[in-house]
Design a protein around this motif. Sequence first.
Motif, PDB file in Angstrom:
ATOM      1  N   UNK A 221     -13.339  13.508   7.641  1.00  0.00           N
ATOM      2  CA  UNK A 221     -13.251  13.951   6.251  1.00  0.00           C
ATOM      3  C   UNK A 221     -12.163  13.277   5.457  1.00  0.00           C
ATOM      4  N   UNK A 222     -11.619  12.181   5.942  1.00  0.00           N
ATOM      5  CA  UNK A 222     -10.543  11.477   5.239  1.00  0.00           C
ATOM      6  C   UNK A 222     -11.037  10.968   3.890  1.00  0.00           C
ATOM      7  N   UNK A 223     -10.260  11.240   2.835  1.00  0.00           N
ATOM      8  CA  UNK A 223     -10.599  10.799   1.488  1.00  0.00           C
ATOM      9  C   UNK A 223     -10.148   9.355   1.315  1.00  0.00           C
ATOM     10  N   UNK A 224     -11.096   8.480   1.004  1.00  0.00           N
ATOM     11  CA  UNK A 224     -10.827   7.061   0.841  1.00  0.00           C
ATOM     12  C   UNK A 224     -10.755   6.703  -0.642  1.00  0.00           C
ATOM     13  N   UNK A 225     -10.315   5.496  -0.911  1.00  0.00           N
ATOM     14  CA  UNK A 225     -10.235   5.053  -2.300  1.00  0.00           C
ATOM     15  C   UNK A 225     -11.614   5.026  -2.938  1.00  0.00           C
ATOM     16  N   UNK A 226     -12.636   4.678  -2.139  1.00  0.00           N
ATOM     17  CA  UNK A 226     -13.991   4.654  -2.677  1.00  0.00           C
ATOM     18  C   UNK A 226     -14.416   6.026  -3.183  1.00  0.00           C
ATOM     19  N   UNK A 227     -13.966   7.088  -2.507  1.00  0.00           N
ATOM     20  CA  UNK A 227     -14.300   8.444  -2.955  1.00  0.00           C
ATOM     21  C   UNK A 227     -13.663   8.739  -4.306  1.00  0.00           C
ATOM     22  N   UNK A 228     -12.398   8.321  -4.471  1.00  0.00           N
ATOM     23  CA  UNK A 228     -11.706   8.554  -5.744  1.00  0.00           C
ATOM     24  C   UNK A 228     -12.335   7.703  -6.842  1.00  0.00           C
ATOM     25  N   UNK A 229     -12.670   6.436  -6.535  1.00  0.00           N
ATOM     26  CA  UNK A 229     -13.316   5.582  -7.530  1.00  0.00           C
ATOM     27  C   UNK A 229     -14.630   6.185  -8.000  1.00  0.00           C
ATOM     28  N   UNK A 230     -15.397   6.753  -7.061  1.00  0.00           N
ATOM     29  CA  UNK A 230     -16.661   7.383  -7.414  1.00  0.00           C
ATOM     30  C   UNK A 230     -16.441   8.580  -8.332  1.00  0.00           C
ATOM     31  N   UNK A 231     -15.400   9.382  -8.028  1.00  0.00           N
ATOM     32  CA  UNK A 231     -15.097  10.536  -8.875  1.00  0.00           C
ATOM     33  C   UNK A 231     -14.656  10.096 -10.267  1.00  0.00           C
ATOM     34  N   UNK A 232     -13.904   8.992 -10.342  1.00  0.00           N
ATOM     35  CA  UNK A 232     -13.462   8.473 -11.641  1.00  0.00           C
ATOM     36  C   UNK A 232     -14.665   8.034 -12.466  1.00  0.00           C
TER      37      UNK A 232
ATOM     38  N   UNK B 291      -0.799  19.080 -10.130  1.00  0.00           N
ATOM     39  CA  UNK B 291      -0.262  20.355 -10.555  1.00  0.00           C
ATOM     40  C   UNK B 291      -0.692  21.529  -9.714  1.00  0.00           C
ATOM     41  N   UNK B 292      -1.522  21.307  -8.670  1.00  0.00           N
ATOM     42  CA  UNK B 292      -1.981  22.417  -7.835  1.00  0.00           C
ATOM     43  C   UNK B 292      -1.523  22.191  -6.413  1.00  0.00           C
ATOM     44  N   UNK B 293      -1.304  23.271  -5.693  1.00  0.00           N
ATOM     45  CA  UNK B 293      -0.808  23.187  -4.336  1.00  0.00           C
ATOM     46  C   UNK B 293      -1.975  23.315  -3.355  1.00  0.00           C
ATOM     47  N   UNK B 294      -1.846  22.657  -2.211  1.00  0.00           N
ATOM     48  CA  UNK B 294      -2.859  22.815  -1.187  1.00  0.00           C
ATOM     49  C   UNK B 294      -2.961  21.600  -0.308  1.00  0.00           C
ATOM     50  N   UNK B 295      -3.511  21.740   0.905  1.00  0.00           N
ATOM     51  CA  UNK B 295      -3.669  20.610   1.815  1.00  0.00           C
ATOM     52  C   UNK B 295      -4.807  19.709   1.379  1.00  0.00           C
ATOM     53  N   UNK B 296      -4.608  18.417   1.537  1.00  0.00           N
ATOM     54  CA  UNK B 296      -5.611  17.434   1.143  1.00  0.00           C
ATOM     55  C   UNK B 296      -5.758  16.422   2.271  1.00  0.00           C
ATOM     56  N   UNK B 297      -6.996  16.133   2.650  1.00  0.00           N
ATOM     57  CA  UNK B 297      -7.245  15.170   3.724  1.00  0.00           C
ATOM     58  C   UNK B 297      -7.202  13.762   3.155  1.00  0.00           C
ATOM     59  N   UNK B 298      -6.008  13.281   2.904  1.00  0.00           N
ATOM     60  CA  UNK B 298      -5.829  11.950   2.353  1.00  0.00           C
ATOM     61  C   UNK B 298      -4.588  11.337   2.993  1.00  0.00           C
ATOM     62  N   UNK B 299      -4.680  10.044   3.349  1.00  0.00           N
ATOM     63  CA  UNK B 299      -3.570   9.420   4.051  1.00  0.00           C
ATOM     64  C   UNK B 299      -2.837   8.393   3.199  1.00  0.00           C
ATOM     65  N   UNK B 300      -3.536   7.819   2.221  1.00  0.00           N
ATOM     66  CA  UNK B 300      -2.961   6.695   1.475  1.00  0.00           C
ATOM     67  C   UNK B 300      -2.232   7.154   0.223  1.00  0.00           C
ATOM     68  N   UNK B 301      -0.973   6.774   0.058  1.00  0.00           N
ATOM     69  CA  UNK B 301      -0.271   7.062  -1.195  1.00  0.00           C
ATOM     70  C   UNK B 301      -0.968   6.421  -2.393  1.00  0.00           C
ATOM     71  N   UNK B 302      -1.597   5.276  -2.168  1.00  0.00           N
ATOM     72  CA  UNK B 302      -2.310   4.609  -3.248  1.00  0.00           C
ATOM     73  C   UNK B 302      -3.447   5.485  -3.762  1.00  0.00           C
ATOM     74  N   UNK B 303      -4.158   6.137  -2.848  1.00  0.00           N
ATOM     75  CA  UNK B 303      -5.258   7.013  -3.236  1.00  0.00           C
ATOM     76  C   UNK B 303      -4.728   8.208  -4.010  1.00  0.00           C
ATOM     77  N   UNK B 304      -3.603   8.797  -3.547  1.00  0.00           N
ATOM     78  CA  UNK B 304      -3.039   9.949  -4.254  1.00  0.00           C
ATOM     79  C   UNK B 304      -2.575   9.547  -5.649  1.00  0.00           C
ATOM     80  N   UNK B 305      -1.945   8.362  -5.753  1.00  0.00           N
ATOM     81  CA  UNK B 305      -1.462   7.910  -7.055  1.00  0.00           C
ATOM     82  C   UNK B 305      -2.625   7.652  -8.008  1.00  0.00           C
ATOM     83  N   UNK B 306      -3.697   7.042  -7.493  1.00  0.00           N
ATOM     84  CA  UNK B 306      -4.861   6.768  -8.319  1.00  0.00           C
ATOM     85  C   UNK B 306      -5.476   8.063  -8.828  1.00  0.00           C
TER      86      UNK B 306
ATOM     87  N   UNK C 216       0.810  -1.206   0.000  1.00  0.00           N
ATOM     88  CA  UNK C 216       0.000   0.000   0.000  1.00  0.00           C
ATOM     89  C   UNK C 216       0.850   1.266   0.000  1.00  0.00           C
ATOM     90  N   UNK C 217       2.173   1.124   0.141  1.00  0.00           N
ATOM     91  CA  UNK C 217       3.070   2.268   0.140  1.00  0.00           C
ATOM     92  C   UNK C 217       4.281   1.956  -0.729  1.00  0.00           C
TER      93      UNK C 217
END
Length: 486
Positions: free
Chosen positions: A204-215, A171-186, A25-26
Amino acid sequence: MAQVLEFKLPDLGEGLTEAEIVRWLVEVGDVVAIDQPVVEVETAKAMVEVPCPYGGVVTARFGEEGSELPVGAPLLTVAVGATDASSAAPGDDGAAAEEPSGGSESGSGSGSGSGNVLVGYGTGAPAARRRRIRPERNTASAAPAAPAAPAAVSAPSRPAPVAVAVGEVNGRQGPVAVVSPLVRRLARQHEIDLRGLTGSGPDGLILRADVDSAIRQAGQATEAATRTATEPVVAEASTAVASPSAAGAAVPAAAERIPLRGVRGAVADKLSRSRSEIPDATCWVDADATELMAARAAMNAASGPSGGPKVSVLALLARICTAALARYPELNSTVDTAAREIVRLPGVHLGFAAQTERGLVVPVVRDAHTRNAESIGAEIARLTELARTGKLSPAQLTGGTFTLNNYGVFGVDGSTPIINHPEAAMLGVGRIMPKPWVHHGELAVRQVVQLSLTFDHRVCDGGTAGGFLRYVADCVEQPAVLLRTL
């Protein structure tokens, strides 16, 4: 100065001594938080995400996906206490600095304690911690920042805090409530702006399910736009058919996606490898199993009401296989592709396919060539029960030299088995059922079974494979043939 700490595979309980790495996972260079899952492993019991008791930068990983590690073996090393920008993970301009809320941590310095109890690791972390985000130094040329995600504070029931990653996201700067490198890479791969997502996890932690939904939502929008611009209106039935494209197979947005991991993923990898590496061929024959069924009935009747366990049809077929392999040892071998050699194996470790709630598994009867039908049957029954309860050890699932697959229990007559890599052959057995059969020159109703042999054409030719299968069929039709080899 950063302190490099080694995290070893912990004791996962219930006497387990080893685990298989299913998925990392890392990556090396990623920043991990205390109690963040770093690796997904599979034991003989279940799938487990292992949390790391240290917070810092991953400096090394030990073991590839698919490899087995014993308890106590190193999993990874983490540089703890590095707070300057040079220790941040690649792609992160500034790692979140950890600041203890008070007190000292036992064992390994600041930020190294874990609130998650692991056997062999203490719980030296304070009950609550807070994160401090370093602001960007050059704000004159930066784009207007999106509203910051809420600061992550550990709840009483979650001793580990939610990490807020700071750095470049698409390409944008800013804080993101995400803990998993896998989620950031996805998110990077699919050009998803994490700052625009609302996390469904704690704090408010961003999970992989949130990214999958956005995809999925982005894919729907793109598909709708493309269809509107380039495609005429077609019948509703035709829109349900997925068509291949350069980027992959187009699938309906509502299609369910099931990750290939754990037992299912391991089986998929092994079968894919078998198909890609082994030039297999299949031959089959129908056999009259009437005499075999009569012999089994006689054996079980002779044992009496309390004379021991009954002999199963599978046990008799397994004993027939060991006798056939003694005559045709080419099929009890493997191929060393690197050395370009066929390796004849001295003993028969007979695998048999078993369907469980966790998927298809192949327990192995060790030294089957030294056992009689009753002993093989007892071992098959014991291993089958362990498989059903999820208690098979890795050693009981590996090391097979030949596999017997009784798919007749599913009510089918025939199949073309896929060889259990790296073995050289598999015998498939269909259901035994009454069929018209010419017996002694007359039409009769007999118990007929179809036998299928898939073999590696590198280890033998059709003559050997046919001889093996014919011998098995002869033993099924005339069990007395076995007396010659007993």
